[in-house]
Design a protein around this motif. Sequence first.
Motif, PDB file in Angstrom:
ATOM      1  N   PHE A   1      -0.948  21.068  -7.910  1.00  0.00           N
ATOM      2  CA  PHE A   1      -1.878  21.994  -7.258  1.00  0.00           C
ATOM      3  C   PHE A   1      -3.224  21.354  -6.923  1.00  0.00           C
ATOM      4  O   PHE A   1      -3.989  21.903  -6.132  1.00  0.00           O
ATOM      5  CB  PHE A   1      -2.118  23.204  -8.171  1.00  0.00           C
ATOM      6  N   LEU A   2      -3.517  20.201  -7.516  1.00  0.00           N
ATOM      7  CA  LEU A   2      -4.854  19.625  -7.387  1.00  0.00           C
ATOM      8  C   LEU A   2      -5.182  19.089  -5.992  1.00  0.00           C
ATOM      9  O   LEU A   2      -6.325  19.242  -5.543  1.00  0.00           O
ATOM     10  CB  LEU A   2      -5.055  18.535  -8.439  1.00  0.00           C
TER      11      LEU A   2
ATOM     12  N   PRO B   1       0.606  10.938 -13.769  1.00  0.00           N
ATOM     13  CA  PRO B   1       0.369  11.962 -12.751  1.00  0.00           C
ATOM     14  C   PRO B   1      -1.012  11.850 -12.118  1.00  0.00           C
ATOM     15  O   PRO B   1      -1.183  12.050 -10.916  1.00  0.00           O
ATOM     16  CB  PRO B   1       0.525  13.277 -13.528  1.00  0.00           C
ATOM     17  N   SER B   2      -2.009  11.510 -12.940  1.00  0.00           N
ATOM     18  CA  SER B   2      -3.374  11.360 -12.430  1.00  0.00           C
ATOM     19  C   SER B   2      -3.475  10.201 -11.446  1.00  0.00           C
ATOM     20  O   SER B   2      -4.185  10.284 -10.435  1.00  0.00           O
ATOM     21  CB  SER B   2      -4.334  11.137 -13.600  1.00  0.00           C
ATOM     22  N   VAL B   3      -2.762   9.114 -11.729  1.00  0.00           N
ATOM     23  CA  VAL B   3      -2.757   7.974 -10.823  1.00  0.00           C
ATOM     24  C   VAL B   3      -2.203   8.375  -9.465  1.00  0.00           C
ATOM     25  O   VAL B   3      -2.752   8.018  -8.413  1.00  0.00           O
ATOM     26  CB  VAL B   3      -1.927   6.809 -11.417  1.00  0.00           C
TER      27      VAL B   3
ATOM     28  N   SER C   1      -4.544  25.861 -12.828  1.00  0.00           N
ATOM     29  CA  SER C   1      -4.531  24.972 -11.662  1.00  0.00           C
ATOM     30  C   SER C   1      -3.991  25.692 -10.435  1.00  0.00           C
ATOM     31  O   SER C   1      -4.525  25.554  -9.327  1.00  0.00           O
ATOM     32  CB  SER C   1      -3.694  23.729 -11.957  1.00  0.00           C
ATOM     33  N   SER C   2      -2.921  26.453 -10.622  1.00  0.00           N
ATOM     34  CA  SER C   2      -2.349  27.200  -9.500  1.00  0.00           C
ATOM     35  C   SER C   2      -3.300  28.294  -9.027  1.00  0.00           C
ATOM     36  O   SER C   2      -3.464  28.514  -7.823  1.00  0.00           O
ATOM     37  CB  SER C   2      -1.000  27.804  -9.893  1.00  0.00           C
TER      38      SER C   2
ATOM     39  N   PHE D   1      -3.192   9.450  -3.556  1.00  0.00           N
ATOM     40  CA  PHE D   1      -3.032  10.132  -2.274  1.00  0.00           C
ATOM     41  C   PHE D   1      -4.159  11.124  -1.992  1.00  0.00           C
ATOM     42  O   PHE D   1      -4.795  11.065  -0.943  1.00  0.00           O
ATOM     43  CB  PHE D   1      -1.680  10.848  -2.231  1.00  0.00           C
ATOM     44  N   SER D   2      -4.411  12.022  -2.921  1.00  0.00           N
ATOM     45  CA  SER D   2      -5.452  13.027  -2.707  1.00  0.00           C
ATOM     46  C   SER D   2      -6.828  12.381  -2.672  1.00  0.00           C
ATOM     47  O   SER D   2      -7.692  12.778  -1.889  1.00  0.00           O
ATOM     48  CB  SER D   2      -5.395  14.085  -3.814  1.00  0.00           C
TER      49      SER D   2
END
Length: 474
Positions: free
Chosen positions: A332-333, A249-251, A386-387, A256-257
């Motif tokens: 949410f990040l 998920p971090s990758v 996070s949300s 993108f972000s």
Amino acid sequence: MSKKILSNSVYKSAEIITTQGVQLLFSIALARILSPADFGVFALVMITTQICCSVITSGMAMAIIQKDVVTEKQKSTTFYILLGVSLLVYIILFLFRIEISTIFGNDKIAELIPFAGIIVITTALGQVSNSLIIKSMKFKLIFKINIISLILSSFITILIALKGGGVWSLIFQQVILTSLKSILSLFFGDWRPKLKFEIRSVSDLYSFGKNLTISNIIGTLFNNLYTFIIGRNYSVEVLGFYNRGKQFPSVLVTLFSGVISSVIFPILSRAKSDKYTFKNILSDSIDYVYILYVPLAVVLYFCSESIILFIFTEKWLPVVPFMKLMVINYLFLPLQGVLAEGINALGRTDLFLKIEIFKKVALISVLFFSIEFGLIGVIYGQIFISSLSAFVNYYAVRNVLNCKLDLAVLGVIFNVLICFLLGLAVFDFISGYISTGIVFVVLYSILFLCLYFVYVLIFRKEMLIKVMALRWAA
């Protein structure tokens, strides 16, 4: 301005895609050589180095990017201040290594800290030069520096691991990586430190950067709080599974972000006096991230078990529930990150600090409550935080800075809900024929992504055309 974002994103995208790809391959190779416990101990050591690095990163370095004109005396003074602080931090780490290992409940950490602490010094060496490269938007140069550093450090690390280096191989990788990045940025960049030093010359940089530095330290402390709690209350093996669950998920988030966040800060800083342009940059950035990120997050969520079995083998199977929850957490990040860049670009680091303090108070409260429900309860609490963090950033941008992004945020929520419902339907359909394995991943990905493209074509056609037009314009 939107074309400028996409144009500058080309090399940043190439950098992140390549570096994340190399890191993923490197991580897969090491996961097959090393044990989950090795990764758990490494995670605990990195808490210490990351907290120390947060003292010298973000603040004054970001000030150099944000400030329109930076003198030679300011650049050199900042360089020597950061270097001096890093040396002081290293000495403190060395002197208190036994006490730190006692806090973490692992004697191995005391042996690793003297070497791992070098990361703080090597990071400080490249802060000013790297900030100037970013300020000049030379993302092609950043790409070259990062990929060379990563490949060389990864190759050396694999050799050390094969020789039985264990957790030491992971520490070596970070030391070599940060050293190469700093050396190459100084060598290939346009700036070198001069024999100029005057504390008063950096007063304005300090004024801007102090709140960011405090926010960065607080953020790093609390970002690592979950790792500390899990490592302290459970085994290092469980911590290794937890950190591995965050990896994929971090990758995706970084892919993108990370591209957009890295590019828009200098652009937003230049557009801060034009409210209309500023708002459009933020809105477009949110759309760009989520229209590409969400479908891949859905594929990762529903194919997590097959991916873990195929890539990491059965010894890493306990990672699956952590990975699924982290996919939801990381949704949410990107929104949180893009909005934070907007707040900082306007020079409202005071507001950013207040927001960070509020978030951390909330985090402690939720963690104190959720820890009673075990490890999974802790992660659900992390999702809630996070949300909440994304909402607080949105509230600040909308109501305090008077920059309304309602349509962009509502579009994100709608897109996420539709994607997961569509993903669930495809999962139920494919599972009727095949349950796990690489074939399941391939079939699921093809069918889901095709249906997602149809959905975007029907309901988000305007954004799709805009993204594609900007891509070719770039």
